[in-house]
Design a protein around this motif. Sequence first.
Motif, PDB file in Angstrom:
ATOM      1  N   HIS A  94       6.559 -16.752   0.434  1.00  0.00           N
ATOM      2  CA  HIS A  94       6.994 -15.686   1.349  1.00  0.00           C
ATOM      3  C   HIS A  94       5.811 -14.815   1.761  1.00  0.00           C
ATOM      4  N   LEU A  95       4.919 -14.538   0.812  1.00  0.00           N
ATOM      5  CA  LEU A  95       3.726 -13.763   1.151  1.00  0.00           C
ATOM      6  C   LEU A  95       2.844 -14.517   2.139  1.00  0.00           C
ATOM      7  N   ALA A  96       2.704 -15.815   1.935  1.00  0.00           N
ATOM      8  CA  ALA A  96       1.901 -16.625   2.852  1.00  0.00           C
ATOM      9  C   ALA A  96       2.493 -16.622   4.261  1.00  0.00           C
ATOM     10  N   LEU A  97       3.819 -16.505   4.341  1.00  0.00           N
ATOM     11  CA  LEU A  97       4.494 -16.436   5.643  1.00  0.00           C
ATOM     12  C   LEU A  97       4.482 -15.025   6.219  1.00  0.00           C
ATOM     13  N   GLY A  98       4.011 -14.056   5.432  1.00  0.00           N
ATOM     14  CA  GLY A  98       4.011 -12.662   5.884  1.00  0.00           C
ATOM     15  C   GLY A  98       5.379 -12.017   5.796  1.00  0.00           C
ATOM     16  N   ASP A  99       6.271 -12.595   5.004  1.00  0.00           N
ATOM     17  CA  ASP A  99       7.643 -12.107   4.873  1.00  0.00           C
ATOM     18  C   ASP A  99       7.752 -11.227   3.627  1.00  0.00           C
ATOM     19  N   ALA A 138       2.045  -1.294  -4.113  1.00  0.00           N
ATOM     20  CA  ALA A 138       1.237  -2.123  -3.207  1.00  0.00           C
ATOM     21  C   ALA A 138       1.928  -2.270  -1.856  1.00  0.00           C
ATOM     22  N   THR A 139       3.229  -2.454  -1.869  1.00  0.00           N
ATOM     23  CA  THR A 139       3.989  -2.580  -0.617  1.00  0.00           C
ATOM     24  C   THR A 139       3.940  -1.278   0.171  1.00  0.00           C
ATOM     25  N   PHE A 140       4.058  -0.152  -0.528  1.00  0.00           N
ATOM     26  CA  PHE A 140       3.986   1.143   0.130  1.00  0.00           C
ATOM     27  C   PHE A 140       2.635   1.309   0.834  1.00  0.00           C
ATOM     28  N   PHE A 141       1.561   1.014   0.117  1.00  0.00           N
ATOM     29  CA  PHE A 141       0.230   1.156   0.714  1.00  0.00           C
ATOM     30  C   PHE A 141       0.027   0.176   1.865  1.00  0.00           C
ATOM     31  N   ARG A 142       0.526  -1.035   1.702  1.00  0.00           N
ATOM     32  CA  ARG A 142       0.406  -2.028   2.770  1.00  0.00           C
ATOM     33  C   ARG A 142       1.149  -1.566   4.020  1.00  0.00           C
ATOM     34  N   ASP A 143       2.319  -0.969   3.819  1.00  0.00           N
ATOM     35  CA  ASP A 143       3.130  -0.516   4.957  1.00  0.00           C
ATOM     36  C   ASP A 143       2.592   0.757   5.603  1.00  0.00           C
ATOM     37  N   ALA A 148      -6.914   3.706   9.365  1.00  0.00           N
ATOM     38  CA  ALA A 148      -7.479   4.964   8.865  1.00  0.00           C
ATOM     39  C   ALA A 148      -6.738   6.154   9.471  1.00  0.00           C
ATOM     40  N   ASN A 149      -6.378   6.074  10.747  1.00  0.00           N
ATOM     41  CA  ASN A 149      -5.658   7.178  11.390  1.00  0.00           C
ATOM     42  C   ASN A 149      -4.309   7.407  10.739  1.00  0.00           C
ATOM     43  N   GLN A 150      -3.621   6.326  10.402  1.00  0.00           N
ATOM     44  CA  GLN A 150      -2.325   6.451   9.748  1.00  0.00           C
ATOM     45  C   GLN A 150      -2.488   7.147   8.398  1.00  0.00           C
ATOM     46  N   LYS A 151      -3.519   6.778   7.660  1.00  0.00           N
ATOM     47  CA  LYS A 151      -3.768   7.367   6.351  1.00  0.00           C
ATOM     48  C   LYS A 151      -4.055   8.859   6.494  1.00  0.00           C
ATOM     49  N   LEU A 152      -4.935   9.237   7.414  1.00  0.00           N
ATOM     50  CA  LEU A 152      -5.266  10.642   7.616  1.00  0.00           C
ATOM     51  C   LEU A 152      -4.055  11.446   8.060  1.00  0.00           C
ATOM     52  N   GLU A 153      -3.256  10.857   8.940  1.00  0.00           N
ATOM     53  CA  GLU A 153      -2.054  11.540   9.419  1.00  0.00           C
ATOM     54  C   GLU A 153      -1.067  11.764   8.278  1.00  0.00           C
TER      55      GLU A 153
END
Length: 171
Positions: A94-99, A138-143, A148-153
């Motif tokens: 599923h990870l390889a499929l990006g799911d 890990a999922t939270f950080f990935r999402d 960088a803009n998303q992180k700063l915001e």
Amino acid sequence: LNALEDTNNEEGIRYLESVELYQDAIENIQLSTNNPYEYELLEEYSDLGDVYQSLAQHDEAISSFDNALQITKIQNGLYNLDQLPLLQKIIQSHLALGDLDNATLWQEYSHYLHLENYDAADPAMVEATFALTQWYIATFFRDNFQSANQKLEMIDNMTPRLPRSTAGLVE
């Protein structure tokens, strides 16, 4: 499969031949036993899934691993821990499929199996809970931190706003 057949890649051709051999073995076992949940099929489906993963055919791999998973449930019980290696392989595909959504569901199911088999203080249960927690983080950080803009915001939105006049009072 046809794309690999056209190449001169010996390893790819060996994998394709393996797929055919496993499919033939599965069909022969099913015909001879007349039982779709025959224990002998477990290894065949699992190995077939491994070959499909090697070929990066993850949908087929997931299907094969799921067939093996159903056999373990029928043969060993719904909550048996023999399912865990198969679950990890399903998650990898599923990870390889990006799911990530389905990968998360299977990760949660793995944790559920631990809940059914261990007490809360058992080291295996603690380890499974820690693994699920790491997965969520890990999922939270990935999402949330894809740019960088998303992180700063996000950090900016979490920083409390204090008027300058009350800043001295806080100290």
